[in-house]
Design a protein around this motif. Sequence first.
Motif, PDB file in Angstrom:
ATOM      1  N   SER A 107      14.419  -2.721 -11.849  1.00  0.00           N
ATOM      2  CA  SER A 107      15.335  -3.311 -10.875  1.00  0.00           C
ATOM      3  C   SER A 107      15.869  -2.276  -9.882  1.00  0.00           C
ATOM      4  CB  SER A 107      16.498  -3.995 -11.596  1.00  0.00           C
ATOM      5  OG  SER A 107      17.193  -3.043 -12.379  1.00  0.00           O
ATOM      6  N   ASN A 108      15.818  -0.986 -10.240  1.00  0.00           N
ATOM      7  CA  ASN A 108      16.307   0.044  -9.323  1.00  0.00           C
ATOM      8  C   ASN A 108      15.218   0.554  -8.371  1.00  0.00           C
ATOM      9  OD1 ASN A 108      14.736   1.601 -11.060  1.00  0.00           O
ATOM     10  ND2 ASN A 108      16.274   3.218 -11.283  1.00  0.00           N
ATOM     11  N   ALA A 109      14.022  -0.004  -8.432  1.00  0.00           N
ATOM     12  CA  ALA A 109      12.913   0.454  -7.587  1.00  0.00           C
ATOM     13  C   ALA A 109      13.219   0.351  -6.086  1.00  0.00           C
ATOM     14  CB  ALA A 109      11.626  -0.288  -7.936  1.00  0.00           C
ATOM     15  N   GLU A 123       3.536   5.622  -5.763  1.00  0.00           N
ATOM     16  CA  GLU A 123       3.203   5.645  -7.190  1.00  0.00           C
ATOM     17  C   GLU A 123       2.159   6.733  -7.459  1.00  0.00           C
ATOM     18  OE1 GLU A 123       1.087   2.851 -10.551  1.00  0.00           O
ATOM     19  OE2 GLU A 123       2.009   1.865  -8.824  1.00  0.00           O
ATOM     20  N   GLU A 124       1.119   6.796  -6.643  1.00  0.00           N
ATOM     21  CA  GLU A 124       0.079   7.820  -6.795  1.00  0.00           C
ATOM     22  C   GLU A 124       0.648   9.222  -6.658  1.00  0.00           C
ATOM     23  OE1 GLU A 124      -2.780   6.873  -3.794  1.00  0.00           O
ATOM     24  OE2 GLU A 124      -3.374   5.003  -4.772  1.00  0.00           O
ATOM     25  N   GLN A 125       1.680   9.370  -5.835  1.00  0.00           N
ATOM     26  CA  GLN A 125       2.307  10.671  -5.609  1.00  0.00           C
ATOM     27  C   GLN A 125       3.333  11.040  -6.685  1.00  0.00           C
ATOM     28  OE1 GLN A 125       1.290  12.818  -3.138  1.00  0.00           O
ATOM     29  NE2 GLN A 125      -0.288  11.246  -2.988  1.00  0.00           N
ATOM     30  N   TYR A 168      -0.889  -6.699 -13.485  1.00  0.00           N
ATOM     31  CA  TYR A 168       0.046  -6.536 -12.368  1.00  0.00           C
ATOM     32  C   TYR A 168       1.125  -5.519 -12.722  1.00  0.00           C
ATOM     33  CZ  TYR A 168      -1.957 -10.716 -10.252  1.00  0.00           C
ATOM     34  OH  TYR A 168      -2.808 -11.623  -9.693  1.00  0.00           O
ATOM     35  N   ARG A 169       1.475  -4.696 -11.741  1.00  0.00           N
ATOM     36  CA  ARG A 169       2.537  -3.710 -11.935  1.00  0.00           C
ATOM     37  C   ARG A 169       3.885  -4.426 -12.018  1.00  0.00           C
ATOM     38  NH1 ARG A 169      -1.202  -1.657  -8.294  1.00  0.00           N
ATOM     39  NH2 ARG A 169      -1.728   0.543  -8.488  1.00  0.00           N
ATOM     40  N   SER A 219       0.831  -1.212   0.000  1.00  0.00           N
ATOM     41  CA  SER A 219       0.000   0.000   0.000  1.00  0.00           C
ATOM     42  C   SER A 219       0.865   1.261   0.000  1.00  0.00           C
ATOM     43  CB  SER A 219      -0.944   0.002   1.205  1.00  0.00           C
ATOM     44  OG  SER A 219      -0.211  -0.043   2.413  1.00  0.00           O
ATOM     45  N   ALA A 220       2.000   1.228   0.687  1.00  0.00           N
ATOM     46  CA  ALA A 220       2.918   2.372   0.687  1.00  0.00           C
ATOM     47  C   ALA A 220       3.543   2.556  -0.686  1.00  0.00           C
ATOM     48  CB  ALA A 220       3.998   2.187   1.742  1.00  0.00           C
TER      49      ALA A 220
END
Length: 126
Positions: A41-43, A21-23, A36-37, A15-16
């Motif tokens: 690899s750098n996330a 992502e929303e921000q 699915y999202r 959820s965070a």
Amino acid sequence: MKIGELSRMSGMAASAIRFYEEQGLLAPISRTASGYRQYASNAPDRLKLIQGAKKLGFSLDVIRDMLDENGKCSIEKTMQQSAILLREIEEQQAALERRRQSLLILRANLDNYQGDNPCPGNQTVN
């Protein structure tokens, strides 16, 4: 990687991750056929950077401005924003010191107070 894997790797709730992502702080690179999202690899590194910046007191808007598309911080923007944050901290410290001094004066006045009302209402905080 999917959001569940990113969540496990980063120690952050899905959820965070969706909130970031929303921000506009983290974007999936694609979606699977089933929706699915899929994250780069750098996330995990980008999430660590966001969390670190938050701990330093940067707002999400400022963090968004400091990050480039590759998830790296712009040195110039980070220097500018850190200077602003340092000035704010210094102003807060000065205000706290004025408040501290006023409290010390109040305590000294109370130690020497001889009247019926030990809590005079005319003490001011500078």
